[in-house]
Design an enzyme around this catalytic site. Structure first.
Site, mmCIF file in Angstrom:
data_model
loop_
_atom_site.group_PDB
_atom_site.id
_atom_site.type_symbol
_atom_site.label_atom_id
_atom_site.label_comp_id
_atom_site.label_asym_id
_atom_site.label_seq_id
_atom_site.Cartn_x
_atom_site.Cartn_y
_atom_site.Cartn_z
ATOM 1 N N TYR A 1 -23.108 -40.337 -2.408
ATOM 2 C CA TYR A 1 -24.375 -40.235 -3.148
ATOM 3 C C TYR A 1 -24.106 -40.171 -4.652
ATOM 4 O O TYR A 1 -23.061 -39.719 -5.087
ATOM 5 C CB TYR A 1 -25.198 -39.030 -2.672
ATOM 6 N N HIS B 1 -18.271 -36.427 1.827
ATOM 7 C CA HIS B 1 -17.616 -35.122 1.966
ATOM 8 C C HIS B 1 -18.462 -34.186 2.820
ATOM 9 O O HIS B 1 -19.680 -34.370 2.942
ATOM 10 C CB HIS B 1 -17.365 -34.481 0.599
ATOM 11 N N ARG C 1 -20.331 -39.438 -5.573
ATOM 12 C CA ARG C 1 -19.438 -38.543 -4.844
ATOM 13 C C ARG C 1 -18.862 -39.259 -3.628
ATOM 14 O O ARG C 1 -19.583 -39.921 -2.888
ATOM 15 C CB ARG C 1 -20.174 -37.303 -4.315
ATOM 16 N N HIS D 1 -19.118 -30.061 3.065
ATOM 17 C CA HIS D 1 -18.873 -28.749 2.455
ATOM 18 C C HIS D 1 -18.497 -27.755 3.549
ATOM 19 O O HIS D 1 -19.120 -27.729 4.615
ATOM 20 C CB HIS D 1 -20.125 -28.247 1.735
ATOM 21 N N TYR E 1 -29.337 -35.212 1.107
ATOM 22 C CA TYR E 1 -29.445 -33.853 1.650
ATOM 23 C C TYR E 1 -30.917 -33.516 1.887
ATOM 24 O O TYR E 1 -31.800 -34.016 1.184
ATOM 25 C CB TYR E 1 -28.927 -32.823 0.646
HETATM 26 FE FE LIG Z 1 -22.196 -32.401 -1.601
#
Ligand SMILES: [Fe+2]
Length: 233
Positions: A144, A157, A154, A159, A105
């Site tokens: 990640y 995905h 994770r 959000h 991110y």
């Molecule tokens: Fe996330």
């Protein structure tokens, strides 16, 4: 009391506040009985029709926000916002944010060893049309690590935040991909029991997949009722 019953989260497959396998919930879940807070005029009515101005112009294509194209597999993410009777819900602000193809991110707290993509910010928003449709163009995010437990990763995905006419109508969830084996071992996804968990998994859609350009994933979001999409607190 009816208001409280209406929001009995676990009864509808919503993730519980406390899910010990998801470590952060241990510290942040309530220890005391909940206190009902009636909504005031601000939450129920604001900010209403000025949303458009606050949000700025729609961003539906996350692959054209910079000089070059982001790295990764181009995808179309689309679907409909629906109510409990499968009727379309127009004028809903649909926001997305996601990691880049390497799973990173753009956020000061994200410092794991994966590259930032200078051509990818990873955030967009649109408003559902008269038929409840929304559509984004993006790249498929990477998995990640997140430090919840040994070797915790994770699943890929995106959000989602949905916002109707007022602050009180905000709903937040995550969309997963149908071919991802990490979903079954992810504590956040598993905080939502089956069969409800499957409502957060998008479907490959070959009718919308565009030849020589992008795979398409359909993700319909149901706001209420027995087919409701599970939402986070
Ligand atoms: Fe996330």
């Amino acid at each position: 009391m009816n208001g409280l019953l209406q929001f009995a989260r676990e009864d509808r497959g919503f993730p519980p506040s406390l899910f010990p396998d998801y470590r952060a919930t241990v510290a942040r879940s309530p220890r005391e009985a909940l206190v009902h807070m009636p909504q005031t005029l601000t939450e129920v009515t604001g900010p209403g029709p000025v949303w458009d101005k606050l949000m700025g112009p729609a961003i539906h294509d996350l692959t054209t926000q910079h000089k070059g194209a982001p790295l990764g597999q181009r995808i179309i993410v689309f679907g409909r916002v629906l109510d409990e009777n499968a009727r379309p819900v127009p004028n809903t602000i649909v926001e997305v944010w996601q990691a880049n193809a390497a799973g990173r991110y753009i956020h000061r707290k994200d410092d794991w060893d994966a590259p930032i993509d200078p051509n990818f910010t990873g955030a967009g928003h649109v408003i559902s049309d008269a038929e409840g449709n929304y559509r984004f163009i993006s790249i498929r995010p990477g998995a990640y690590p997140w430090g919840n437990h040994k070797n915790a990763w994770r699943p890929a995905h995106i959000h989602f935040s949905l916002l109707g006419p007022a602050f009180a109508t905000r709903l937040v969830t995550q969309m997963y991909f149908p071919d991802d084996p990490l979903i079954d071992i992810d504590p956040i996804a598993n905080a939502v029991p089956l069969p409800y968990r499957d409502r957060m998994v998008s479907q490959l859609d070959m009718a919308t997949t565009t030849p020589n350009w992008a795979l398409a994933y359909r993700f319909d979001i149901v706001l209420r009722g027995k087919n409701q999409t599970p939402f986070e607190e």
